[in-house]
Scaffold this active site. Structure first.
Site, PDB file in Angstrom:
ATOM      1  N   HIS A 124      64.972  29.646  40.178  1.00 28.62           N
ATOM      2  CA  HIS A 124      63.590  30.126  40.035  1.00 28.62           C
ATOM      3  C   HIS A 124      63.550  31.243  38.990  1.00 28.62           C
ATOM      4  O   HIS A 124      64.368  32.166  39.038  1.00 28.62           O
ATOM      5  CB  HIS A 124      63.086  30.653  41.384  1.00 28.62           C
ATOM      6  CG  HIS A 124      61.668  31.120  41.326  1.00 28.62           C
ATOM      7  ND1 HIS A 124      60.601  30.249  41.334  1.00 28.62           N
ATOM      8  CD2 HIS A 124      61.138  32.363  41.199  1.00 28.62           C
ATOM      9  CE1 HIS A 124      59.471  30.939  41.238  1.00 28.62           C
ATOM     10  NE2 HIS A 124      59.770  32.214  41.155  1.00 28.62           N
ATOM     11  N   ASP A 164      60.253  29.227  47.898  1.00 27.61           N
ATOM     12  CA  ASP A 164      60.964  30.223  47.072  1.00 27.61           C
ATOM     13  C   ASP A 164      61.514  31.370  47.923  1.00 27.61           C
ATOM     14  O   ASP A 164      61.711  32.489  47.421  1.00 27.61           O
ATOM     15  CB  ASP A 164      60.039  30.804  45.976  1.00 27.61           C
ATOM     16  CG  ASP A 164      59.624  29.749  44.958  1.00 27.61           C
ATOM     17  OD1 ASP A 164      60.387  28.793  44.757  1.00 27.61           O
ATOM     18  OD2 ASP A 164      58.533  29.890  44.377  1.00 27.61           O
ATOM     19  N   ASN A 189      68.092  25.740  44.433  1.00 30.22           N
ATOM     20  CA  ASN A 189      66.999  25.774  43.463  1.00 30.22           C
ATOM     21  C   ASN A 189      67.209  26.954  42.522  1.00 30.22           C
ATOM     22  O   ASN A 189      67.838  27.949  42.892  1.00 30.22           O
ATOM     23  CB  ASN A 189      65.651  25.925  44.175  1.00 30.22           C
ATOM     24  CG  ASN A 189      64.490  25.853  43.207  1.00 30.22           C
ATOM     25  OD1 ASN A 189      64.487  25.048  42.275  1.00 30.22           O
ATOM     26  ND2 ASN A 189      63.487  26.705  43.398  1.00 30.22           N
TER      27      ASN A 189
HETATM   28  C1  GRF Z   1      63.030  26.500  34.879  1.00 26.58           C
HETATM   29  O1  GRF Z   1      62.376  27.659  34.435  1.00 26.58           O
HETATM   30  C2  GRF Z   1      63.447  26.655  36.305  1.00 26.58           C
HETATM   31  O2  GRF Z   1      63.784  27.969  36.639  1.00 26.58           O
HETATM   32  C3  GRF Z   1      62.197  26.239  37.045  1.00 26.58           C
HETATM   33  O3  GRF Z   1      61.669  25.180  36.280  1.00 26.58           O
HETATM   34  C4  GRF Z   1      62.092  25.300  34.933  1.00 26.58           C
HETATM   35  C5  GRF Z   1      62.767  24.020  34.563  1.00 26.58           C
HETATM   36  O4  GRF Z   1      63.080  23.935  33.191  1.00 26.58           O
HETATM   37  N1  GRF Z   1      62.487  25.872  38.402  1.00 26.58           N
HETATM   38  P1  GRF Z   1      63.998  22.736  32.659  1.00 26.58           P
HETATM   39  O5  GRF Z   1      63.275  21.442  32.994  1.00 26.58           O
HETATM   40  O6  GRF Z   1      65.317  22.848  33.313  1.00 26.58           O
HETATM   41  O7  GRF Z   1      64.062  22.950  31.161  1.00 26.58           O
END
Ligand code: GRF
Length: 221
Positions: A109, A145, A107
């Protein structure tokens, strides 16, 4: 004979800018499929434009989280991925899913974990007058997380920052970082077992690798 690339599936839920970065910088891995828990999101268009199989498993169509996750597991199996990559997937994966998913899950974050778990990280960072912020890539475990961190990138926070400005800077770092980490896994440099994460044979520290690159302004697509 062409060498077959390392198969991954990407789970999305929105704009899909990280998916785009994974598509544009794909090396050593191949995105076999994209699954969104939300219909009508731009991430699905990005997948289709890249000729990648894309489908929707709408969580609202299922009577329970378990039923939704079961559908996810069944669909995942059809792509036979060796890594599951979350990129804006906004559903918490419960122990039901995690106990049955046979492959590691990464993931991304938008914070320097373990600080700022959860949502609205940019606003909270600004409210707390932090001087630095950033992005973390981590393996997914039952702790939200909280799984082992693989790598982080720091970005500066400026005095007059807004959520919009700061998020652009963080997104630029995300797009730079995520494909590299997926590639490490595909290359077998990064290895995961529940109690041990190694990079090139050495265990990673609590904060993972700190990679640095300048993201003063940031650009987002
Ligand atoms: C990103 O900020 C990522 O870190 C979080 O969700 C957001 C997704 O953005 N998990 P995108 O859909 O990839 O533009």
């Amino acid at each position: 004979m062409t060498k077959s690339l390392f198969p991954i599936v990407v789970l999305i839920g929105g704009n899909g800018s990280n998916l785009q970065a994974l598509i544009d910088n794909a090396a050593d891995y191949q995105i076999k499929g994209v699954i969104s828990h939300n219909p009508n999101v731009f991430g699905l268009v990005r997948a289709q434009n890249a000729g990648i199989s894309a489908e929707v498993i709408d969580h609202r169509a299922y009577p329970s989280r378990e039923a939704f996750e079961e559908a996810l597991l069944v669909t995942l199996k059809t792509y036979a991925p060796k890594l599951l990559v979350l990129a804006g997937f906004m559903r918490i994966l419960s122990p039901y899913f995690l106990d049955r998913c046979p492959i590691p899950i990464l993931n991304i974050h938008p914070s320097l974990l373990p600080k700022y778990k959860g949502l609205d990280t940019h606003q909270r960072v600004i409210d707390n007058k932090e001087k630095e912020h950033g992005v973390s890539v981590h393996f997914v475990t039952k702790e939200l997380d909280g799984g082992p961190i693989v790598a982080q990138v720091k970005v500066p926070v400026y005095i007059n920052d807004t959520v919009e400005l700061l998020s652009k800077r963080v997104f630029a770092a995300e797009h730079w970082l995520y494909p590299q980490i997926v590639r490490w896994f595909a290359q077998n440099r990064l290895k995961y077992s529940p109690h041990r994460v190694t990079l090139d044979g050495s265990p990673l520290g609590p904060q993972g690798e700190t990679l640095q690159q300048s993201f003063e302004q940031g650009t987002v697509s």
